[in-house]
Motif scaffolding. Structure first.
Motif, PDB file in Angstrom:
ATOM      1  N   ALA A  75       0.841  -1.200   0.000  1.00 43.66           N
ATOM      2  CA  ALA A  75       0.000   0.000   0.000  1.00 43.66           C
ATOM      3  C   ALA A  75       0.875   1.248   0.000  1.00 43.66           C
ATOM      4  O   ALA A  75       0.570   2.244  -0.672  1.00 43.66           O
ATOM      5  N   GLN A  76       1.963   1.207   0.755  1.00 45.87           N
ATOM      6  CA  GLN A  76       2.891   2.340   0.795  1.00 45.87           C
ATOM      7  C   GLN A  76       3.522   2.564  -0.576  1.00 45.87           C
ATOM      8  O   GLN A  76       3.654   3.696  -1.035  1.00 45.87           O
ATOM      9  N   TRP A  77       3.895   1.489  -1.242  1.00 43.53           N
ATOM     10  CA  TRP A  77       4.492   1.592  -2.565  1.00 43.53           C
ATOM     11  C   TRP A  77       3.501   2.248  -3.526  1.00 43.53           C
ATOM     12  O   TRP A  77       3.855   3.169  -4.258  1.00 43.53           O
ATOM     13  N   LEU A  78       2.247   1.793  -3.500  1.00 52.43           N
ATOM     14  CA  LEU A  78       1.223   2.356  -4.370  1.00 52.43           C
ATOM     15  C   LEU A  78       0.989   3.834  -4.046  1.00 52.43           C
ATOM     16  O   LEU A  78       0.925   4.675  -4.935  1.00 52.43           O
ATOM     17  N   TYR A  79       0.891   4.148  -2.764  1.00 50.72           N
ATOM     18  CA  TYR A  79       0.708   5.539  -2.343  1.00 50.72           C
ATOM     19  C   TYR A  79       1.857   6.400  -2.856  1.00 50.72           C
ATOM     20  O   TYR A  79       1.645   7.493  -3.376  1.00 50.72           O
ATOM     21  N   GLY A  80       3.074   5.891  -2.699  1.00 55.36           N
ATOM     22  CA  GLY A  80       4.243   6.639  -3.146  1.00 55.36           C
ATOM     23  C   GLY A  80       4.209   6.929  -4.632  1.00 55.36           C
ATOM     24  O   GLY A  80       4.554   8.022  -5.072  1.00 55.36           O
ATOM     25  N   ARG A  81       3.771   5.959  -5.417  1.00 53.69           N
ATOM     26  CA  ARG A  81       3.714   6.127  -6.868  1.00 53.69           C
ATOM     27  C   ARG A  81       2.593   7.080  -7.284  1.00 53.69           C
ATOM     28  O   ARG A  81       2.721   7.834  -8.222  1.00 53.69           O
ATOM     29  N   VAL A  82       1.469   7.041  -6.583  1.00 51.54           N
ATOM     30  CA  VAL A  82       0.298   7.814  -6.991  1.00 51.54           C
ATOM     31  C   VAL A  82       0.279   9.212  -6.367  1.00 51.54           C
ATOM     32  O   VAL A  82       0.035  10.197  -7.047  1.00 51.54           O
ATOM     33  N   LEU A  83       0.526   9.306  -5.053  1.00 52.40           N
ATOM     34  CA  LEU A  83       0.342  10.571  -4.346  1.00 52.40           C
ATOM     35  C   LEU A  83       1.560  11.077  -3.576  1.00 52.40           C
ATOM     36  O   LEU A  83       1.599  12.242  -3.211  1.00 52.40           O
ATOM     37  N   GLY A  84       2.500  10.210  -3.277  1.00 53.69           N
ATOM     38  CA  GLY A  84       3.591  10.548  -2.371  1.00 53.69           C
ATOM     39  C   GLY A  84       4.367  11.797  -2.732  1.00 53.69           C
ATOM     40  O   GLY A  84       4.580  12.675  -1.901  1.00 53.69           O
ATOM     41  N   GLU A  85       4.777  11.918  -3.989  1.00 51.65           N
ATOM     42  CA  GLU A  85       5.577  13.077  -4.395  1.00 51.65           C
ATOM     43  C   GLU A  85       4.748  14.356  -4.303  1.00 51.65           C
ATOM     44  O   GLU A  85       5.208  15.376  -3.783  1.00 51.65           O
ATOM     45  N   ARG A  86       3.513  14.304  -4.794  1.00 50.44           N
ATOM     46  CA  ARG A  86       2.648  15.490  -4.759  1.00 50.44           C
ATOM     47  C   ARG A  86       2.337  15.913  -3.321  1.00 50.44           C
ATOM     48  O   ARG A  86       2.389  17.084  -2.982  1.00 50.44           O
ATOM     49  N   ARG A  87       2.049  14.938  -2.450  1.00 49.35           N
ATOM     50  CA  ARG A  87       1.756  15.258  -1.045  1.00 49.35           C
ATOM     51  C   ARG A  87       2.991  15.786  -0.328  1.00 49.35           C
ATOM     52  O   ARG A  87       2.892  16.659   0.519  1.00 49.35           O
ATOM     53  N   GLY A  88       4.145  15.247  -0.656  1.00 52.05           N
ATOM     54  CA  GLY A  88       5.387  15.741  -0.055  1.00 52.05           C
ATOM     55  C   GLY A  88       5.659  17.184  -0.434  1.00 52.05           C
ATOM     56  O   GLY A  88       5.992  18.014   0.412  1.00 52.05           O
ATOM     57  N   ARG A  89       5.507  17.498  -1.728  1.00 54.73           N
ATOM     58  CA  ARG A  89       5.704  18.885  -2.184  1.00 54.73           C
ATOM     59  C   ARG A  89       4.675  19.808  -1.548  1.00 54.73           C
ATOM     60  O   ARG A  89       4.987  20.948  -1.189  1.00 54.73           O
ATOM     61  N   ALA A  90       3.432  19.336  -1.398  1.00 60.67           N
ATOM     62  CA  ALA A  90       2.386  20.152  -0.772  1.00 60.67           C
ATOM     63  C   ALA A  90       2.735  20.445   0.686  1.00 60.67           C
ATOM     64  O   ALA A  90       2.514  21.554   1.172  1.00 60.67           O
ATOM     65  N   PHE A  91       3.293  19.466   1.382  1.00 62.78           N
ATOM     66  CA  PHE A  91       3.705  19.669   2.769  1.00 62.78           C
ATOM     67  C   PHE A  91       4.780  20.751   2.849  1.00 62.78           C
ATOM     68  O   PHE A  91       4.696  21.669   3.661  1.00 62.78           O
ATOM     69  N   VAL A  92       5.785  20.641   1.985  1.00 56.62           N
ATOM     70  CA  VAL A  92       6.866  21.635   1.971  1.00 56.62           C
ATOM     71  C   VAL A  92       6.294  23.012   1.645  1.00 56.62           C
ATOM     72  O   VAL A  92       6.674  24.013   2.256  1.00 56.62           O
ATOM     73  N   HIS A  93       5.360  23.069   0.715  1.00 57.57           N
ATOM     74  CA  HIS A  93       4.733  24.340   0.352  1.00 57.57           C
ATOM     75  C   HIS A  93       3.987  24.936   1.549  1.00 57.57           C
ATOM     76  O   HIS A  93       4.081  26.143   1.803  1.00 57.57           O
ATOM     77  N   ARG A  94       3.268  24.112   2.310  1.00 62.60           N
ATOM     78  CA  ARG A  94       2.549  24.610   3.492  1.00 62.60           C
ATOM     79  C   ARG A  94       3.530  25.096   4.558  1.00 62.60           C
ATOM     80  O   ARG A  94       3.285  26.120   5.205  1.00 62.60           O
ATOM     81  N   VAL A  95       4.638  24.391   4.751  1.00 63.01           N
ATOM     82  CA  VAL A  95       5.664  24.857   5.689  1.00 63.01           C
ATOM     83  C   VAL A  95       6.177  26.220   5.235  1.00 63.01           C
ATOM     84  O   VAL A  95       6.320  27.143   6.055  1.00 63.01           O
ATOM     85  N   THR A  96       6.433  26.363   3.956  1.00 61.17           N
ATOM     86  CA  THR A  96       6.936  27.632   3.412  1.00 61.17           C
ATOM     87  C   THR A  96       5.935  28.759   3.653  1.00 61.17           C
ATOM     88  O   THR A  96       6.320  29.848   4.108  1.00 61.17           O
ATOM     89  N   GLU A  97       4.659  28.512   3.361  1.00 64.04           N
ATOM     90  CA  GLU A  97       3.627  29.537   3.586  1.00 64.04           C
ATOM     91  C   GLU A  97       3.529  29.925   5.053  1.00 64.04           C
ATOM     92  O   GLU A  97       3.441  31.103   5.395  1.00 64.04           O
ATOM     93  N   ARG A  98       3.536  28.930   5.938  1.00 62.58           N
ATOM     94  CA  ARG A  98       3.408  29.206   7.376  1.00 62.58           C
ATOM     95  C   ARG A  98       4.632  29.976   7.887  1.00 62.58           C
ATOM     96  O   ARG A  98       4.504  30.879   8.701  1.00 62.58           O
ATOM     97  N   ALA A  99       5.832  29.607   7.405  1.00 62.30           N
ATOM     98  CA  ALA A  99       7.049  30.293   7.823  1.00 62.30           C
ATOM     99  C   ALA A  99       7.093  31.720   7.283  1.00 62.30           C
ATOM    100  O   ALA A  99       7.544  32.640   7.972  1.00 62.30           O
ATOM    101  N   ALA A 100       6.614  31.930   6.075  1.00 61.08           N
ATOM    102  CA  ALA A 100       6.608  33.265   5.473  1.00 61.08           C
ATOM    103  C   ALA A 100       5.665  34.203   6.215  1.00 61.08           C
ATOM    104  O   ALA A 100       5.907  35.418   6.260  1.00 61.08           O
ATOM    105  N   SER A 101       4.619  33.657   6.804  1.00 58.71           N
ATOM    106  CA  SER A 101       3.639  34.512   7.487  1.00 58.71           C
ATOM    107  C   SER A 101       4.040  34.837   8.926  1.00 58.71           C
ATOM    108  O   SER A 101       3.359  35.601   9.594  1.00 58.71           O
ATOM    109  N   ARG A 102       5.114  34.249   9.408  1.00 59.91           N
ATOM    110  CA  ARG A 102       5.565  34.537  10.786  1.00 59.91           C
ATOM    111  C   ARG A 102       6.299  35.851  10.873  1.00 59.91           C
ATOM    112  O   ARG A 102       6.966  36.291  10.004  1.00 59.91           O
TER     113      ARG A 102
END
Length: 150
Positions: free
Chosen positions: A123-150
């Motif tokens: 299941a992890q392998w499938l998740y990684g292939r389908v959503l993992g990269e996009r979700r990882g980039r989204a997480f980094v983007h949210r960290v960036t937005e939250r840090a920029a607003s501080r």
């Protein structure tokens, strides 16, 4: 931490066959980025869409218990290890981590998410292939937005 936190997270991601791993340069100072990443109780629910609460008791211990509460009300105990530039959160089923180091005028930041039990690896392998990269980039983007607003 003696070793480079990013190198440690990369090795952990490889060893766990992490379904989610992202690493990027953030054009903000390390102190601002890490202030967001290390504020687990205050920021993690903003960074992980399905998380309603992440309770971490105050203190300075190397390992602390935490409780994740999902939007559906499901609860899971975690053990958290938090140090400058390094965060590792582990439950019975999930491993999450973040690492950061200063890089030029900004910060190199990484996040990982993985399952622990071997039977969940397909299941992890499938998740990684389908959503993992996009979700990882989204997480980094949210960290960036939250840090920029501080």
């Amino acid at each position: 931490m003696n070793a480079d936190p990013l190198l440690r997270l990369r090795v952990l991601a490889a060893g766990l066959h992490a379904g989610l791993y992202a690493e990027e340069h953030i054009a903000l100072p390390y102190e601002r980025v890490w202030a967001v990443a290390s504020d687990l109780s205050g920021e993690l629910p903003h960074l992980i869409p399905f998380l309603r609460e992440f309770r971490v008791p105050p203190g300075d211990a190397d390992r602390v218990p935490a409780l994740a509460v999902g939007r559906s009300g499901v609860r899971a105990p975690f053990e958290v290890r938090l140090a400058p530039g390094w965060c590792l959160m582990q439950s019975r089923l999930i491993v999450g981590g973040m690492a950061a180091v200063p890089e030029g005028d900004g910060t190199r930041f990484a996040v990982l998410g993985a399952t622990r039990p071997a039977p969940l690896r397909p299941a992890q392998w499938l998740y990684g292939r389908v959503l993992g990269e996009r979700r990882g980039r989204a997480f980094v983007h949210r960290v960036t937005e939250r840090a920029a607003s501080r």
